[in-house]
Write an enzyme that holds these catalytic residues in place. Structure first.
Site, PDB file in Angstrom:
ATOM      1  N   THR A  58       2.546  -2.623  -2.842  1.00 30.58           N
ATOM      2  CA  THR A  58       1.421  -1.557  -2.657  1.00 30.58           C
ATOM      3  C   THR A  58       0.241  -1.662  -3.269  1.00 30.58           C
ATOM      4  O   THR A  58      -0.010  -2.847  -4.612  1.00 30.58           O
ATOM      5  CB  THR A  58       2.750  -0.497  -3.444  1.00 30.58           C
ATOM      6  OG1 THR A  58       3.995  -0.414  -2.678  1.00 30.58           O
ATOM      7  CG2 THR A  58       2.033   0.969  -4.251  1.00 30.58           C
ATOM      8  N   GLY A  88       9.543   6.831  -0.501  1.00 28.49           N
ATOM      9  CA  GLY A  88       9.906   5.969  -2.079  1.00 28.49           C
ATOM     10  C   GLY A  88       8.438   6.993  -2.864  1.00 28.49           C
ATOM     11  O   GLY A  88       8.352   8.777  -2.739  1.00 28.49           O
ATOM     12  N   ASP A  89       8.086   6.947  -4.141  1.00 25.76           N
ATOM     13  CA  ASP A  89       7.886   7.496  -5.099  1.00 25.76           C
ATOM     14  C   ASP A  89       6.394   7.907  -4.682  1.00 25.76           C
ATOM     15  O   ASP A  89       5.464   8.732  -4.913  1.00 25.76           O
ATOM     16  CB  ASP A  89       8.007   6.985  -6.861  1.00 25.76           C
ATOM     17  CG  ASP A  89       6.513   5.171  -6.295  1.00 25.76           C
ATOM     18  OD1 ASP A  89       6.931   5.139  -5.521  1.00 25.76           O
ATOM     19  OD2 ASP A  89       6.330   5.271  -6.969  1.00 25.76           O
ATOM     20  N   THR A 116       3.441   1.481  -9.232  1.00 27.98           N
ATOM     21  CA  THR A 116       3.904   0.672  -8.167  1.00 27.98           C
ATOM     22  C   THR A 116       5.418  -0.004  -8.515  1.00 27.98           C
ATOM     23  O   THR A 116       5.044  -0.122  -9.960  1.00 27.98           O
ATOM     24  CB  THR A 116       2.911  -0.905  -7.271  1.00 27.98           C
ATOM     25  OG1 THR A 116       3.832  -1.467  -6.613  1.00 27.98           O
ATOM     26  CG2 THR A 116       2.214  -0.921  -9.298  1.00 27.98           C
TER      27      THR A 116
HETATM   28  N1  ASP Z   1       6.929   2.200  -5.111  1.00 28.46           N
HETATM   29  C1  ASP Z   1       6.851   1.782  -3.257  1.00 28.46           C
HETATM   30  C2  ASP Z   1       8.024   2.320  -2.544  1.00 28.46           C
HETATM   31  O1  ASP Z   1       9.046   2.773  -4.095  1.00 28.46           O
HETATM   32  C3  ASP Z   1       7.076   0.073  -3.741  1.00 28.46           C
HETATM   33  C4  ASP Z   1       6.246  -0.775  -4.460  1.00 28.46           C
HETATM   34  O2  ASP Z   1       6.047  -0.324  -4.946  1.00 28.46           O
HETATM   35  O3  ASP Z   1       6.442  -1.964  -4.024  1.00 28.46           O
HETATM   36  O4  ASP Z   1       8.035   2.501  -1.599  1.00 28.46           O
END
Ligand code: ASP
Length: 331
Positions: free
Chosen positions: A199, A229-230, A250
């Site tokens: 990310t 996701g977040d 991330t």
């Molecule tokens: N936070 C991101 C999600 O859960 C993934 C990531 O940061 O790689 O969608």
């Protein structure tokens, strides 16, 4: 004049030096440097932090090394559904999109949500319709295709698991040669990439002391049922408030949502009167305790930076009025 600062990340996770080639390390370094520099030029020449974070994130989205925009991971159904958000610390206005498809730069669409609608978050079909209405640049499915991402999906499907892009399992396994996807026959420049990861995000403080944050992702490999996701959740993956800090996260999104991680850094500063670094470290430690692997980048209104993570590594780079450019990957 306020001290200026910008930091970017390209994802956190199991990034081990022992598994990295010198060539790939250089590629990541160049990619991070380019993305940092385009944002830095903006704030250095008196531009605002919002433009800086958007521009840096666009640059990372255009690079197939990262799990955002062009390099986004595949869903269970072999699609690329992307999430992004942006927040202005001065106005507290924010914009986010989730589950969008075929948009070249999701972060641009998030900014349009912020500026052209009365909403914070648009998702799925509605968000795609909004993208068409805004006439934002769109690209064909093939634009998002990489052999590596597709192999990740095949492996995750075989084991029936949803995989965080930067998790150890399956991340750097050898290809087992069972790719039955007709799309893998497509000639694509991204096919040479061995282990794209992460990310992406950016935070900045401009010369007026205005803060901004932006985050963009393809989410998790093999995600199903419209998982979000977040990243597009204001307060979880992204947050900005001129009175405290701007944050981009991330990691394993479910835990970052549970911890309201991005807002948690700001809340610790606000309610406990601790410094940015203390607040950011506490948030990351809290995430570790609840099982959430990942990291964050944060900047306060004095141009101080914090880039903590509880994983093996985090692709990251920063530059401030006081410090030279720094690009780091490992602990
Ligand atoms: N936070 C991101 C999600 O859960 C993934 C990531 O940061 O790689 O969608």
């Amino acid at each position: 004049m306020n001290k200026i600062a910008i930091a970017i990340h390209g994802g956190a996770g199991t990034i081990l030096k022992s598994r990295m080639t010198a060539e790939l390390e250089k590629e990541y370094g160049r990619a991070l440097e380019n993305a940092l520099q385009v944002g830095w030029q903006i704030i250095q020449s008196g531009g605002n932090s919002l433009d800086a974070v958007e521009t840096s994130v666009c640059e990372l989205e255009n690079n197939p090394l990262f799990n955002a925009g062009r390099g986004s991971v595949f869903t269970h159904d072999g699609k690329n559904e992307m999430d992004a958000s942006i927040m202005d610390g001065k106005t507290h206005n924010a914009g986010a999109v989730a589950l969008i498809q075929n948009v070249k730069n999701p972060i641009k669409l998030a900014r349009l949500v912020m500026e052209k609608t009365e909403h914070f978050l648009l998702a799925g079909d509605g968000a795609n319709e909004f993208a068409r209405e805004m006439k934002i640049e769109s690209v064909e499915d093939e634009y998002f295709f990489t052999d590596f991402r597709y192999r990740q999906l095949i492996e995750a499907q075989k084991e029936n698991r949803v995989q965080l892009d930067h998790s150890e399992k399956g991340e750097r396994r050898k290809e087992k040669g069972e790719d039955r996807n007709p799309k893998s026959k497509i000639q694509n420049p991204k096919s040479k990439i061995q282990n794209p990861i992460g990310t992406v995000g950016a935070v900045a403080c401009d010369s007026s002391g205005n803060l901004a944050a932006a985050t963009s992702t393809g989410g998790m490999t093999n995600k199903k049922f419209g998982r979000i996701g977040d990243t597009p959740i204001v307060g979880a993956g992204t947050y900005a408030d001129n009175n405290t800090c701007a944050v981009s996260c991330t990691g394993h999104g479910e835990f970052f949502m549970l911890a309201a991680a991005a807002y948690d850094v700001a809340a610790r500063m606000k309610y406990k009167s601790v410094s940015l670094i203390e607040a950011a470290n506490e948030t990351i430690e809290h995430l570790r305790l609840i099982g959430g692997e990942g990291g964050l980048i944060a900047v306060d209104n004095l141009g101080n930076l914090a880039l903590p993570f509880n994983s093996e590594g985090m692709y990251r780079a920063f530059i401030t009025s006081d410090s030279k450019m720094s690009i780091e990957i490992y602990r």
